[in-house]
Design a protein around this motif. Sequence first.
Motif, PDB file in Angstrom:
ATOM      1  N   ASN A   1      54.286 -48.797  16.634  1.00 31.55           N
ATOM      2  CA  ASN A   1      53.440 -47.849  15.915  1.00 31.55           C
ATOM      3  C   ASN A   1      52.426 -48.556  15.029  1.00 31.55           C
TER       4      ASN A   1
ATOM      5  N   GLU B   1      47.597 -45.411  21.230  1.00 33.18           N
ATOM      6  CA  GLU B   1      48.273 -44.909  22.438  1.00 33.18           C
ATOM      7  C   GLU B   1      48.568 -46.042  23.407  1.00 33.18           C
TER       8      GLU B   1
ATOM      9  N   TYR C   1      55.856 -40.816  28.489  1.00 39.84           N
ATOM     10  CA  TYR C   1      55.185 -40.937  27.191  1.00 39.84           C
ATOM     11  C   TYR C   1      55.306 -39.623  26.415  1.00 39.84           C
ATOM     12  N   ASP C   2      54.996 -38.511  27.079  1.00 42.51           N
ATOM     13  CA  ASP C   2      55.046 -37.212  26.407  1.00 42.51           C
ATOM     14  C   ASP C   2      56.454 -36.910  25.893  1.00 42.51           C
TER      15      ASP C   2
ATOM     16  N   LYS D   1      51.715 -47.965  22.830  1.00 44.20           N
ATOM     17  CA  LYS D   1      52.925 -47.264  23.261  1.00 44.20           C
ATOM     18  C   LYS D   1      53.024 -47.236  24.775  1.00 44.20           C
TER      19      LYS D   1
ATOM     20  N   ASN E   1      60.364 -38.695  19.550  1.00 46.80           N
ATOM     21  CA  ASN E   1      60.218 -39.782  18.593  1.00 46.80           C
ATOM     22  C   ASN E   1      60.992 -41.036  18.984  1.00 46.80           C
TER      23      ASN E   1
ATOM     24  N   GLU F   1      57.262 -39.167  22.960  1.00 47.74           N
ATOM     25  CA  GLU F   1      56.506 -38.740  21.790  1.00 47.74           C
ATOM     26  C   GLU F   1      57.205 -37.548  21.137  1.00 47.74           C
TER      27      GLU F   1
END
Length: 462
Positions: free
Chosen positions: A367, A16, A353-354, A19, A360, A357
Amino acid sequence: MKPSIPRGTRDFGPAEMQKRQYIFNIIKTNFQLFGYAPIETPTMENITTLTGKYGEEGDQLIFKVLNSRIHESKDDKKELLKKEFITSLEKSYNSELLTEKALRYDLTVPFARYVVMNHHALTYPFKRYQIQPVWRADKPQKGRYREFYQCDADVIGSDSLVNELELIAMMDKSFAELKILVIVKFNNRKILSGIAEILNASDKIIDITVAIDKLDKIGKDGVIKELQSKEISAEAITKLEPLIDLSGTNDAKVSVLKTFLASSEIGKKGIEEIEFLLTNLSSINIKHINVELDITLARGLNYYTGTIFEAKADSGTFTPSILGGGRYDDLTGIFGLKGLSGVGISFGVDRIYDVMEELNLFPESVNKVSTTKILLVNFGEAELMYCVSLAAKLRAAGINAEVYPDVVKKVSKQFEYADKKQIPYVGVVGSNEMTNKTIMLKTMATGEQQELSVENLVNALK
RNA sequence: GUAGAUGUAGCUCAGUUGGUUAGAGCAUCGGUUUGUGGUACCGAGGGUCGAGGGUUCGAGCCCCUUCAUUUACCCCA
């Protein structure tokens, strides 16, 4: 004891963090590109610095910090503390005897406080960026955390709307690099004040804006109902209707507003500001974001007085606001320094971030679990130390290298370690390699391996 | 604050109208394989079924209480 963390807070593992840092880096780079300099402020502020700046709801969400060592108070003070505690149980009440500090609720108010305290040393217009966590005593939900990061950029000491324009340019560039399709809505508090003035309901401005703000969710009828429940007169509601129906292009909206606000000085000022932004958008050459005038945009924070911004992702199912901001004409005035106007925006990294995610949007390169390039595998005590000195040579050449630090019965364990951490190369050192002064380099993806001298190893990995 | 959902192995979850010793996948450890990982096969350990009370011959399952988590409203990044 079963371990746990406070609700609304999260741990971030290595995957995490890679990212998150990817997002932070893009935002930070853009802040610097536009001339903002970093500052940080303490986690805790004096509670009086924070209260009264965020609206009634906001103030309730401030995390208070209990004064330390209250048990050492003298007896008469303890009696007072008891009374204060009982009062605070019965109504919303701030007792400095109990709590004189609080966790920061946003970065803008601490910034204003900082500006006033450092006025003598600052060069205006002062542009600062600040990336730190903030805390809100909210009930956690999807996309809503009790501890989250804000990335703020603010200019203070300049009235110019060019600042707003440049902020829009910065949003465009940042979201373009993050590859998030974004719709940036903007409005102007002066328009909202003008509307309230026209409706003869200046004291109800908050109720009106909050109601209009819900148009998306509850529809026109819902808004009217809400207005009625807030005791807005029927006459005012009828007058307001054309604005609730407002749609079309930015220009079309402006022309309706011009008629509506013709007799309001403050309203006309708001329109002027909006027109400036709209006519000059072309000069900042926006490529990625959609900028839209939305008079239903209100924003709860009390300190905004002019332009207000909000950005939401334009695709996917998860679309909370991921950026907010606006102009505040006199936030420093509360701390005793009048006449400094500021404007700024705040990126909400956790929601960005959400969104990323869900859609994608993270590039393949982030990653990864690890940035290690090679793991040195040993077959025994002597080989382990050979690995240690080998690793030093690799690192001197700028190659990320790890030594497996234990001698284990099964060598396969070391390979498993490399595999799990997705380390691309393994250097095997046994007695053969030690006598030959070489290393067996294995490419994990293909399984191929070759025996190399140390120099050749460095070259192969560079 | 209000309303709903969910609490079973380290993690994700099955568990039939209430019925014997509560299961699976993943993860962990060991083995097939003492100079080689990701695959496969074999095996092992790991559970006060969130907590407390009740109904029943019998409760993971039904009832009550309570706690926690989560979603929505409100507000917000």
